[in-house]
Scaffold this motif. Structure first.
Motif, PDB file in Angstrom:
ATOM      1  N   VAL A 161      54.562  49.042  31.996  1.00  0.00           N
ATOM      2  CA  VAL A 161      53.283  49.144  32.700  1.00  0.00           C
ATOM      3  C   VAL A 161      52.335  48.147  32.040  1.00  0.00           C
ATOM      4  O   VAL A 161      52.052  48.245  30.846  1.00  0.00           O
ATOM      5  N   ARG A 162      51.879  47.182  32.797  1.00  0.00           N
ATOM      6  CA  ARG A 162      51.050  46.111  32.249  1.00  0.00           C
ATOM      7  C   ARG A 162      49.677  46.629  31.840  1.00  0.00           C
ATOM      8  O   ARG A 162      49.146  47.568  32.433  1.00  0.00           O
ATOM      9  N   CYS A 163      49.109  45.977  30.858  1.00  0.00           N
ATOM     10  CA  CYS A 163      47.800  46.366  30.342  1.00  0.00           C
ATOM     11  C   CYS A 163      46.732  46.146  31.415  1.00  0.00           C
ATOM     12  O   CYS A 163      46.517  45.004  31.856  1.00  0.00           O
ATOM     13  N   PRO A 164      46.030  47.184  31.855  1.00  0.00           N
ATOM     14  CA  PRO A 164      45.037  47.002  32.921  1.00  0.00           C
ATOM     15  C   PRO A 164      43.836  46.175  32.483  1.00  0.00           C
ATOM     16  O   PRO A 164      43.183  45.548  33.321  1.00  0.00           O
ATOM     17  N   TYR A 165      43.540  46.162  31.188  1.00  0.00           N
ATOM     18  CA  TYR A 165      42.400  45.385  30.693  1.00  0.00           C
ATOM     19  C   TYR A 165      42.680  43.886  30.799  1.00  0.00           C
ATOM     20  O   TYR A 165      41.859  43.122  31.319  1.00  0.00           O
ATOM     21  N   ARG A 166      43.847  43.469  30.322  1.00  0.00           N
ATOM     22  CA  ARG A 166      44.204  42.056  30.425  1.00  0.00           C
ATOM     23  C   ARG A 166      44.397  41.637  31.877  1.00  0.00           C
ATOM     24  O   ARG A 166      43.984  40.536  32.279  1.00  0.00           O
ATOM     25  N   GLU A 167      45.018  42.525  32.683  1.00  0.00           N
ATOM     26  CA  GLU A 167      45.241  42.193  34.083  1.00  0.00           C
ATOM     27  C   GLU A 167      43.919  42.001  34.824  1.00  0.00           C
ATOM     28  O   GLU A 167      43.795  41.096  35.658  1.00  0.00           O
ATOM     29  N   ALA A 168      42.934  42.841  34.534  1.00  0.00           N
ATOM     30  CA  ALA A 168      41.633  42.718  35.191  1.00  0.00           C
ATOM     31  C   ALA A 168      40.980  41.392  34.845  1.00  0.00           C
ATOM     32  O   ALA A 168      40.386  40.723  35.702  1.00  0.00           O
ATOM     33  N   TRP A 169      41.071  40.981  33.574  1.00  0.00           N
ATOM     34  CA  TRP A 169      40.495  39.698  33.141  1.00  0.00           C
ATOM     35  C   TRP A 169      41.210  38.533  33.812  1.00  0.00           C
ATOM     36  O   TRP A 169      40.582  37.627  34.369  1.00  0.00           O
ATOM     37  N   ASN A 170      42.538  38.556  33.793  1.00  0.00           N
ATOM     38  CA  ASN A 170      43.310  37.431  34.330  1.00  0.00           C
ATOM     39  C   ASN A 170      43.267  37.350  35.848  1.00  0.00           C
ATOM     40  O   ASN A 170      43.436  36.274  36.430  1.00  0.00           O
ATOM     41  N   ASP A 171      43.022  38.491  36.502  1.00  0.00           N
ATOM     42  CA  ASP A 171      42.918  38.490  37.967  1.00  0.00           C
ATOM     43  C   ASP A 171      41.516  38.153  38.456  1.00  0.00           C
ATOM     44  O   ASP A 171      41.278  38.080  39.660  1.00  0.00           O
ATOM     45  N   GLY A 172      40.577  37.976  37.529  1.00  0.00           N
ATOM     46  CA  GLY A 172      39.217  37.632  37.907  1.00  0.00           C
ATOM     47  C   GLY A 172      38.396  38.794  38.402  1.00  0.00           C
ATOM     48  O   GLY A 172      37.381  38.594  39.090  1.00  0.00           O
ATOM     49  N   ASN A 173      38.795  40.015  38.057  1.00  0.00           N
ATOM     50  CA  ASN A 173      38.075  41.195  38.532  1.00  0.00           C
ATOM     51  C   ASN A 173      36.891  41.566  37.643  1.00  0.00           C
ATOM     52  O   ASN A 173      36.221  42.572  37.888  1.00  0.00           O
ATOM     53  N   VAL A 174      36.659  40.793  36.600  1.00  0.00           N
ATOM     54  CA  VAL A 174      35.530  41.051  35.690  1.00  0.00           C
ATOM     55  C   VAL A 174      34.780  39.738  35.456  1.00  0.00           C
ATOM     56  O   VAL A 174      34.478  39.361  34.336  1.00  0.00           O
ATOM     57  N   GLU A 175      34.463  39.054  36.542  1.00  0.00           N
ATOM     58  CA  GLU A 175      33.887  37.717  36.449  1.00  0.00           C
ATOM     59  C   GLU A 175      32.545  37.688  35.738  1.00  0.00           C
ATOM     60  O   GLU A 175      32.160  36.678  35.161  1.00  0.00           O
ATOM     61  N   ASP A 176      31.803  38.796  35.781  1.00  0.00           N
ATOM     62  CA  ASP A 176      30.475  38.816  35.172  1.00  0.00           C
ATOM     63  C   ASP A 176      30.518  39.231  33.702  1.00  0.00           C
ATOM     64  O   ASP A 176      29.492  39.422  33.068  1.00  0.00           O
ATOM     65  N   ARG A 177      31.726  39.360  33.147  1.00  0.00           N
ATOM     66  CA  ARG A 177      31.870  39.790  31.758  1.00  0.00           C
ATOM     67  C   ARG A 177      32.157  38.583  30.867  1.00  0.00           C
ATOM     68  O   ARG A 177      32.980  37.723  31.198  1.00  0.00           O
ATOM     69  N   THR A 178      31.480  38.503  29.723  1.00  0.00           N
ATOM     70  CA  THR A 178      31.752  37.435  28.763  1.00  0.00           C
ATOM     71  C   THR A 178      33.054  37.739  28.035  1.00  0.00           C
ATOM     72  O   THR A 178      33.561  38.873  28.057  1.00  0.00           O
ATOM     73  N   ALA A 179      33.589  36.731  27.349  1.00  0.00           N
ATOM     74  CA  ALA A 179      34.823  36.915  26.590  1.00  0.00           C
ATOM     75  C   ALA A 179      34.643  37.983  25.516  1.00  0.00           C
ATOM     76  O   ALA A 179      35.543  38.804  25.279  1.00  0.00           O
ATOM     77  N   ARG A 180      33.486  38.002  24.883  1.00  0.00           N
ATOM     78  CA  ARG A 180      33.264  38.998  23.835  1.00  0.00           C
ATOM     79  C   ARG A 180      33.113  40.411  24.421  1.00  0.00           C
ATOM     80  O   ARG A 180      33.592  41.381  23.837  1.00  0.00           O
ATOM     81  N   GLU A 181      32.479  40.513  25.563  1.00  0.00           N
ATOM     82  CA  GLU A 181      32.388  41.821  26.205  1.00  0.00           C
ATOM     83  C   GLU A 181      33.768  42.316  26.637  1.00  0.00           C
ATOM     84  O   GLU A 181      34.081  43.499  26.531  1.00  0.00           O
ATOM     85  N   GLN A 182      34.600  41.397  27.120  1.00  0.00           N
ATOM     86  CA  GLN A 182      35.976  41.770  27.475  1.00  0.00           C
ATOM     87  C   GLN A 182      36.731  42.261  26.245  1.00  0.00           C
ATOM     88  O   GLN A 182      37.438  43.280  26.303  1.00  0.00           O
ATOM     89  N   ALA A 183      36.576  41.556  25.135  1.00  0.00           N
ATOM     90  CA  ALA A 183      37.255  41.958  23.900  1.00  0.00           C
ATOM     91  C   ALA A 183      36.797  43.341  23.447  1.00  0.00           C
ATOM     92  O   ALA A 183      37.606  44.188  23.062  1.00  0.00           O
ATOM     93  N   ALA A 184      35.488  43.583  23.515  1.00  0.00           N
ATOM     94  CA  ALA A 184      34.936  44.872  23.098  1.00  0.00           C
ATOM     95  C   ALA A 184      35.336  45.989  24.051  1.00  0.00           C
ATOM     96  O   ALA A 184      35.362  47.161  23.673  1.00  0.00           O
TER      97      ALA A 184
END
Length: 420
Positions: free
Chosen positions: A337-360
Motif C-alpha cells: 500500500v503506497r504512502c498516501p503522503y508521498r502520493e499526494a505530493w507527487n500527484d500534485g494534490n497539495v499544490e499550495d503546500r511548501t516542501a517544508r509543510e509537506q515534510a512536517a
C-alpha cells in the motif's frame, strides 16, 4: 489551514510549532564533530519498555497522523465482508454477534470498517436491529480515552481521502455496544468461544520480549539484515504461536480472523523500503547519526536502537497457523500500500503546500509508532524529549530537500483464518 484530498490539515500550528518545537535546554548550535566509530559498544541489560503511544490520550494523534493505515484496512475490507458471509453465526438473527479488534491503537483507523461490519451482519441475518458487540483490545497503556472518543462520535475521524467516518453508536438505541480490553494480544484476551470475527491490522509484529540483537550494530530493525537475527526470529515464532493459540480458544466454531501483518515480502520489501523512493530506515539512520555529530548522543546511544518487532514472511505466517489445531488458512497474499503522503505530493494534490509543510505533514506518520524505541536508546541522564524533538526536526529537514522521494509504503501479508 490547508485543504487537500485528505481533508483539512493544520500544518503550521499542529506540526511545525507543536510536534517539532525545540527545547531551549540543549544547545543545538554547538559545533559538530565526526562520529567516532572506534568507541567500543558496551551492551547493557535494560528492562523491556513496551511501545507507548505518542501524544496526549484523547487527542487521537495516531489516527490523525497515520493515514496509510486507512488504506491498509480498505484493502482488507472485501475479505472481511466475505468472511462474514461464511461465518455461520452471522446468519443467526437471534444471537449477539461479537467482533474483536486486536491492537486497535486509538480505534480510529478501523472505525469505517466497523460500521460496514455492523451493516453487513444485520443484512446477513435479516435483522436490522441485531445487537453487535465490538471489543477493542490493546495494551494496558493504550489511548483508551481516544478509543471511546472515536467509537462514540465525540471526536470525528477523517480517513485518508477526507471522508468523515460515521460513529458506531449515535445513541443508546443503536444496538451497538463497545468495550475495551487491556490484556495484550499475546495472551488470551476474551473468554473461550466468545468471538465471531477477529481482526488485527498492523499490530502483531510487536514482540512480547525484546531480544535486542541489533544493539551495537548500525542496523535498527531485523528486516534490514538479509538473514534476520536468530533471537528475533525465534521470539517472533514463539509469539506468533501464542497469538494463534489464544485466538483459537477465543473464536467460536466457524469464526474467522482477518489479519494484516507487516511482512518482509518475497521481493525483500518491507515497511518504508520498497521499489519507490528513499529507504525510510536509512533516513532514520542519517538523522540519528546527525545527533552524534552534533554531540547530543554518544556512540553507545547511536548504536542502541533495536526495534522490538519482527516482520514475518508470508510462509512464516502460514507455517504458524498450520501448527495450531483447529485453525486453517483460507486466504493469504502480499500487498504493498503506497504512502498516501508521498502520493499526494507527487500527484500534485497539495499544490499550495511548501516542501517544508509537506515534510512536517508526513514525518509524524513515522513518529507515532517509533518514538518510544528511539527514546529508549537514550541514557537516563539525557533530556530525552528535547533530543527527540531535534531528531524529528532533522528528519523534517531531510524530507524538505526533496519530498517526492520520502514516504512510508506499507508491506503486508493479509491472512484469512478459519476456526473449525
Amino acid at each position: 489551514m490547508k485543504s487537500s484530498i485528505f481533508g483539512t490539515v493544520v500544518v503550521p500550528a499542529l506540526l511545525l510549532q507543536g510536534v517539532f518545537s525545540l527545547s531551549p535546554s540543549i544547545d543545538f548550535s554547538r559545533s559538530t564533530t565526526a562520529i567516532d566509530s572506534s568507541v567500543a559498544f558496551e551492551t547493557t541489560t535494560a528492562d523491556f519498555e513496551r511501545h507507548s503511544p505518542v501524544g496526549k490520550d484523547g487527542e487521537g494523534l495516531y489516527s490523525a497522523s497515520t493515514k496509510g493505515c486507512f488504506d491498509v484496512i480498505d484493502t482488507a475490507t472485501p475479505y472481511v465482508m466475505q468472511a462474514i458471509e461464511n461465518i455461520p453465526s452471522a446468519k443467526d438473527s437471534s444471537n449477539l454477534f461479537t467482533v474483536a479488534d486486536f491492537g486497535t491503537a486509538d480505534g480510529g483507523t478501523s472505525l469505517g470498517l466497523m460500521a460496514k461490519i455492523v451493516q453487513a451482519v444485520r443484512e446477513q441475518s435479516g435483522n436490522a436491529d441485531r445487537e453487535i458487540h465490538i471489543h477493542y483490545e490493546d495494551q494496558r497503556e493504550n489511548e483508551w480515552k481516544s478509543v471511546f472518543n472515536h467509537a462514540l462520535g465525540i471526536t470525528q475521524v477523517t480517513d485518508a481521502h477526507g471522508k468523515i467516518l460515521p460513529t458506531l453508536r449515535p445513541d443508546e438505541s443503536s444496538g451497538v455496544f463497545v468495550s475495551a480490553c487491556g490484556i495484550g494480544f499475546h495472551e488470551q484476551a476474551f473468554p473461550s468461544k466468545s468471538i465471531d470475527l477477529g481482526l488485527s491490522f498492523t499490530a502483531m509484529h510487536w514482540l512480547s520480549q525484546a531480544p535486542n540483537s541489533l544493539l551495537g550494530h548500525p542496523a535498527m530493525h531485523a528486516s534490514q539484515s538479509p538473514t534476520p537475527p536468530e533471537a528475533e526470529r525465534l521470539q517472533a515464532a514463539q509469539d506468533w504461536n501464542r497469538i494463534l493459540q489464544a485466538r483459537a480458544k477465543e473464536l467460536r466454531p466457524g469464526g474467522r480472523l482477518v489479519i494484516a501483518n507487516f511482512c518482509k515480502s518475497k521481493e525483500g520489501y518491507f515497511l518504508g523500503n520498497t521499489d519507490v523512493g528513499a529507504n525510510m530506515w536509512e533516513s532514520f539512520q542519517i538523522c540519528w547519526d546527525q545527533l552524534a555529530r552534533e554531540g547530543l548522543i554518544d556512540e553507545e546511544e547511536r548504536l542502541a536502537v533495536s526495534f522490538p518487532n519482527y516482520y514475518r514472511s508470508s510462509q512464516e505466517c502460514i507455517d504458524g497457523v498450520d501448527k495450531v489445531d483447529g485453525l486453517k488458512v483460507i486466504e493469504c497474499f502480499e500487498k504493498i500500500v503506497r504512502c498516501p503522503y508521498r502520493e499526494a505530493w507527487n500527484d500534485g494534490n497539495v499544490e499550495d503546500r511548501t516542501a517544508r509543510e509537506q515534510a512536517a505533514w508526513f514525518v509524524p506518520t513515522t513518529r507515532t509508532w517509533s518514538e518510544s524505541t528511539f527514546k529508549n536508546a537514550l541514557k537516563p541522564h539525557q533530556n530525552k524529549n528535547a533530543i527527540m524533538e531535534r531528531f524529528w526536526s532533522n528528519y523534517v529537514d531531510l524530507v524538505t530537500e526533496d519530498p517526492s522521494k520520502h514516504g512510508m509504503d506499507y508491506v503486508h501479508t493479509y491472512l484469512v483464518i478459519e476456526k473449525s
